[in-house]
Design a protein around this motif. Structure first.
Motif, mmCIF file in Angstrom:
data_model
loop_
_atom_site.group_PDB
_atom_site.id
_atom_site.type_symbol
_atom_site.label_atom_id
_atom_site.label_comp_id
_atom_site.label_asym_id
_atom_site.label_seq_id
_atom_site.Cartn_x
_atom_site.Cartn_y
_atom_site.Cartn_z
ATOM 1 N N GLU A 199 1.063 -1.107 -0.082
ATOM 2 C CA GLU A 199 -0.125 0.027 0.033
ATOM 3 C C GLU A 199 0.661 1.503 -0.131
ATOM 4 O O GLU A 199 0.615 2.284 -0.558
ATOM 5 C CB GLU A 199 -1.062 -0.049 1.282
ATOM 6 C CG GLU A 199 -2.259 -1.155 1.245
ATOM 7 C CD GLU A 199 -2.803 -0.985 2.612
ATOM 8 O OE1 GLU A 199 -2.569 -0.075 3.482
ATOM 9 O OE2 GLU A 199 -3.682 -1.874 2.644
ATOM 10 N N THR A 200 1.840 1.110 0.977
ATOM 11 C CA THR A 200 2.670 2.270 0.831
ATOM 12 C C THR A 200 3.539 2.566 -0.549
ATOM 13 O O THR A 200 3.634 3.583 -0.955
ATOM 14 C CB THR A 200 3.912 2.178 1.869
ATOM 15 O OG1 THR A 200 3.322 1.930 3.302
ATOM 16 C CG2 THR A 200 4.908 3.358 1.862
ATOM 17 N N LEU A 201 3.887 1.330 -1.207
ATOM 18 C CA LEU A 201 4.409 1.674 -2.661
ATOM 19 C C LEU A 201 3.517 2.166 -3.489
ATOM 20 O O LEU A 201 3.929 3.116 -4.402
ATOM 21 C CB LEU A 201 4.939 0.174 -3.148
ATOM 22 C CG LEU A 201 5.511 0.226 -4.463
ATOM 23 C CD1 LEU A 201 6.580 0.880 -4.707
ATOM 24 C CD2 LEU A 201 5.702 -1.337 -4.780
ATOM 25 N N ASN A 202 2.197 1.597 -3.411
ATOM 26 C CA ASN A 202 1.357 2.327 -4.159
ATOM 27 C C ASN A 202 1.055 3.792 -4.152
ATOM 28 O O ASN A 202 0.778 4.604 -5.045
ATOM 29 C CB ASN A 202 -0.018 1.540 -4.423
ATOM 30 C CG ASN A 202 0.004 0.087 -4.637
ATOM 31 O OD1 ASN A 202 0.981 -0.239 -5.549
ATOM 32 N ND2 ASN A 202 -0.861 -0.984 -4.351
ATOM 33 N N LEU A 203 0.856 4.159 -2.651
ATOM 34 C CA LEU A 203 0.684 5.471 -2.397
ATOM 35 C C LEU A 203 1.915 6.468 -3.228
ATOM 36 O O LEU A 203 1.706 7.625 -3.529
ATOM 37 C CB LEU A 203 0.644 5.769 -1.044
ATOM 38 C CG LEU A 203 0.546 7.093 -0.629
ATOM 39 C CD1 LEU A 203 -0.739 7.885 -1.111
ATOM 40 C CD2 LEU A 203 0.707 7.149 1.157
ATOM 41 N N THR A 204 3.170 5.747 -2.867
ATOM 42 C CA THR A 204 4.229 6.535 -3.120
ATOM 43 C C THR A 204 4.155 6.847 -4.814
ATOM 44 O O THR A 204 4.657 7.669 -5.418
ATOM 45 C CB THR A 204 5.614 5.765 -2.921
ATOM 46 O OG1 THR A 204 5.733 5.292 -1.696
ATOM 47 C CG2 THR A 204 6.815 6.726 -3.441
ATOM 48 N N LYS A 205 3.737 5.700 -5.401
ATOM 49 C CA LYS A 205 3.751 5.765 -7.094
ATOM 50 C C LYS A 205 2.863 6.825 -7.351
ATOM 51 O O LYS A 205 3.063 7.651 -8.384
ATOM 52 C CB LYS A 205 3.249 4.337 -7.559
ATOM 53 C CG LYS A 205 4.493 3.431 -7.573
ATOM 54 C CD LYS A 205 4.169 2.128 -8.330
ATOM 55 C CE LYS A 205 5.133 1.158 -8.082
ATOM 56 N NZ LYS A 205 4.701 -0.372 -8.778
ATOM 57 N N LEU A 206 1.565 6.923 -6.692
ATOM 58 C CA LEU A 206 0.631 7.965 -6.846
ATOM 59 C C LEU A 206 1.281 9.406 -6.624
ATOM 60 O O LEU A 206 1.101 10.462 -7.479
ATOM 61 C CB LEU A 206 -0.598 7.657 -6.193
ATOM 62 C CG LEU A 206 -1.446 6.322 -6.396
ATOM 63 C CD1 LEU A 206 -2.623 6.422 -5.593
ATOM 64 C CD2 LEU A 206 -1.951 6.824 -7.893
ATOM 65 N N GLN A 207 1.899 9.384 -5.710
ATOM 66 C CA GLN A 207 2.634 10.969 -5.270
ATOM 67 C C GLN A 207 3.536 11.293 -6.301
ATOM 68 O O GLN A 207 3.926 12.349 -6.589
ATOM 69 C CB GLN A 207 3.038 11.026 -3.868
ATOM 70 C CG GLN A 207 2.184 10.767 -2.728
ATOM 71 C CD GLN A 207 2.686 10.852 -1.429
ATOM 72 O OE1 GLN A 207 3.693 10.640 -1.103
ATOM 73 N NE2 GLN A 207 1.837 11.597 -0.375
ATOM 74 N N LEU A 208 4.338 10.067 -6.831
ATOM 75 C CA LEU A 208 5.184 10.233 -7.932
ATOM 76 C C LEU A 208 4.587 11.034 -9.226
ATOM 77 O O LEU A 208 5.094 11.962 -9.727
ATOM 78 C CB LEU A 208 6.031 9.224 -8.281
ATOM 79 C CG LEU A 208 7.239 9.188 -9.300
ATOM 80 C CD1 LEU A 208 8.352 10.417 -9.144
ATOM 81 C CD2 LEU A 208 7.503 7.877 -9.673
ATOM 82 N N GLU A 209 3.513 10.472 -9.350
ATOM 83 C CA GLU A 209 2.745 10.945 -10.691
ATOM 84 C C GLU A 209 2.300 12.482 -10.600
ATOM 85 O O GLU A 209 1.994 13.206 -11.335
ATOM 86 C CB GLU A 209 1.456 9.944 -10.948
ATOM 87 C CG GLU A 209 1.939 8.632 -11.320
ATOM 88 C CD GLU A 209 0.726 7.758 -11.631
ATOM 89 O OE1 GLU A 209 -0.258 8.187 -11.339
ATOM 90 O OE2 GLU A 209 0.899 6.593 -11.857
ATOM 91 N N ALA A 210 2.041 12.792 -9.110
ATOM 92 C CA ALA A 210 1.616 14.013 -8.800
ATOM 93 C C ALA A 210 2.537 15.103 -8.506
ATOM 94 O O ALA A 210 2.380 16.143 -8.370
ATOM 95 C CB ALA A 210 0.703 14.116 -7.383
ATOM 96 N N GLY A 211 3.875 14.533 -8.645
ATOM 97 C CA GLY A 211 5.152 15.439 -8.394
ATOM 98 C C GLY A 211 5.333 15.537 -6.905
ATOM 99 O O GLY A 211 6.141 16.412 -6.573
ATOM 100 N N ALA A 212 4.925 14.838 -6.149
ATOM 101 C CA ALA A 212 5.107 14.930 -4.630
ATOM 102 C C ALA A 212 6.089 14.143 -3.989
ATOM 103 O O ALA A 212 6.388 14.012 -2.742
ATOM 104 C CB ALA A 212 3.809 14.818 -3.827
ATOM 105 N N ALA A 213 6.488 13.115 -4.977
ATOM 106 C CA ALA A 213 7.616 12.293 -4.397
ATOM 107 C C ALA A 213 8.637 11.727 -5.606
ATOM 108 O O ALA A 213 8.213 12.190 -6.887
ATOM 109 C CB ALA A 213 6.843 10.792 -3.937
#
Length: 480
Positions: A199-213
């Motif tokens: 779940e943390t990995l999926n969240l991090t990927k979403l934040q990468l797409e949003a430019g937050a990670a």
């Protein structure tokens, strides 16, 4: 006045009561009145105390009962009782009269070479003979009495060895079952942590797409997922190995119980605390102590066997042999013989005296072995008591630790979602939770194993469902 002929049997009878060698006396040892962390209350007989039922696990109860009836080590020990019983008969047989009966027959004749047929045959004859032969070794110095005494002590030790095997089985089955449930708990926790890290990995990927990670955050989260995945095969292997161990202890093929054990259950936790009793209880309750005491008794008896061989031996023997011959005429002969045979050792190069010294040394060694067994039993109880008294505190502290780290993980995850903290805080919190959960599972496992160790150390439970004879050791405790 008694005649010489009438007095001779009386003298032999008096001599026959002479038994050389020391009579076995109960060994003594000085023991404390109580264990360092135990009470001063005696346990009494704990042989039939089914202590494993404190785990309230019906599957474990079934495995224990099955193992007690079909474990191969226990069955082998039972066969050794049969061998020891036969040895008792064999040891005492030499001092009893023996009687053998023999018979033989033959027919003989001869033919002339050449000549007329009527003159070619010589007289044929038939001969038959046979009769009883008796002998009796006069056990004047207790050679066979001491041999039988040693054999009886060995028989008692064989009974105690069955109890030793049963006690070892209880320890092994319960220990392996605790390990099975521990590895299942670790597997379940690892899978839970794996879900959380994915779940943390999926969240991090979403934040990468949003430019937050950053890509670094994604790679770190992936690394933790893969690291968790790598733990599962080893835990699954250890689970299967523990399951294989239980099956072998039950006399079954190794993989027989995999499906049954895969259904899963909680980690075993004993529902009540065991009582340690006092050190003196171990002399009665520990079968290995009883076996060592019986081995000492056997060794003491063998000193008398060795000493008896230093003295003359007398055997009475006799035979009656009727014979019958028929050929041209008939004749019969009755022959008989009777008399004593004396054997007196004069010169043997010191071998017989050396045997006595060797037997005396073996008896002293057996005493030291008995004493070592008693002291080793006390050490096992003391160690188990020390562990049991502290395991609960360890488990309580680790439960609180897991709860704290789980709350920290929830806070770190929420803060990361809001962008108020970094991914590193979440990953660190996940690692802390995983480590604390693994430590807690290991502490619960250790607490259960220590409970088993204490009950085994005090000699509990081996006679449950057993009809075998139990010999109580006659050793004495000397108070300090």
């Amino acid at each position: 006045m008694i005649s010489t002929r009438a007095a001779a049997p009386l003298v032999l009878l008096l001599l026959s009561s002479c038994t050389l060698g020391p009579d076995h006396t109960a060994p003594q040892i000085s023991l404390p009145a109580k264990f360092a962390e135990g009470s001063a209350t005696s346990n009494g007989d704990v042989a039939k105390n089914a202590w494993w039922t404190a785990f309230s696990d019906t599957r474990l109860n079934g495995y224990v009962n099955q193992g007690l009836s079909q474990n191969l080590d226990v069955l082998q020990a039972l066969e050794r009782i049969n061998q020891a019983q036969a040895a008792v008969i064999s040891a005492g047989a030499g001092g009893l009269p023996s009687l053998d009966l023999s018979a033989q027959g033959s027919r003989s004749g001869a033919d002339r070479l050449g000549g007329t047929p009527s003159a070619s045959a010589l007289a044929e004859q038939t001969s038959v003979s046979g009769g009883p032969t008796a002998s009796w070794f006069l056990d004047l110095f207790g050679l066979y009495r001491r041999s039988k005494e040693a054999a009886l002590a060995d028989l008692d030790a064989s009974y105690a060895s069955v109890d030793v095997a049963r006690l070892a089985l209880l320890s092994s089955v319960a220990g392996a079952y605790i390990d099975v449930r521990f590895y299942q708990e670790r597997i379940a926790l690892t899978r839970q942590n794996l879900d959380s890290r994915r779940e943390t990995l999926n969240l991090t990927k979403l934040q990468l797409e949003a430019g937050a990670a950053s890509r670094l955050d994604v790679v770190q989260a992936e690394g933790l997922v893969n690291s968790t995945l790598s733990e599962l095969p080893g835990l699954e292997t250890q689970f299967r190995q523990a399951a294989h161990r239980i099956a072998t202890l039950l006399g079954l093929p190794a993989s027989s119980l995999i499906a049954d054990l895969q259904r899963g259950a909680r980690q075993p936790v004993a529902r009540f605390s065991p009582k340690s009793g006092v050190p003196a209880d171990l002399i009665r309750n520990r079968p290995d102590v009883r076996a060592a005491e019986r081995n000492l008794a056997a060794a003491s008896a063998r000193i008398g066997v060795a000493e008896a061989q230093l003295y003359p031996s007398i055997s009475l023997g006799g035979s009656i042999t009727p014979s019958y011959v028929k050929g041209g005429g008939e004749s019969g002969i009755l022959s008989w013989s009777f008399g004593p045979q004396l054997s007196l050792p004069i010169f043997d190069g010191g071998a017989l005296k050396a045997n006595v010294k060797s037997s005396e040394s073996a008896a002293r060694e057996s005493y030291l072995s008995w004493k070592q067994t008693v002291l080793g039993a006390i050490e096992e109880v003391e160690n188990a008591l020390a562990a049991v008294a502290r395991d609960g505190r360890t488990v309580s502290a680790l439960r609180a630790t897991v709860k704290s780290y789980q709350e920290a993980l929830e806070l770190a995850t929420a803060s990361y979602r809001d962008g108020a903290s970094s991914l590193l805080d979440v990953l660190d919190a996940q690692r802390q939770v995983s480590t604390a959960q693994a430590n807690l599972a290991a502490a619960v496992q250790t607490m259960a194993q220590d409970y088993v160790s204490l009950n085994v150390a005090i000699g509990g439970g081996y006679a449950v469902g057993s009809t075998a004879k139990t010999e109580v050791a006659s050793a004495k405790v000397v108070k300090d």
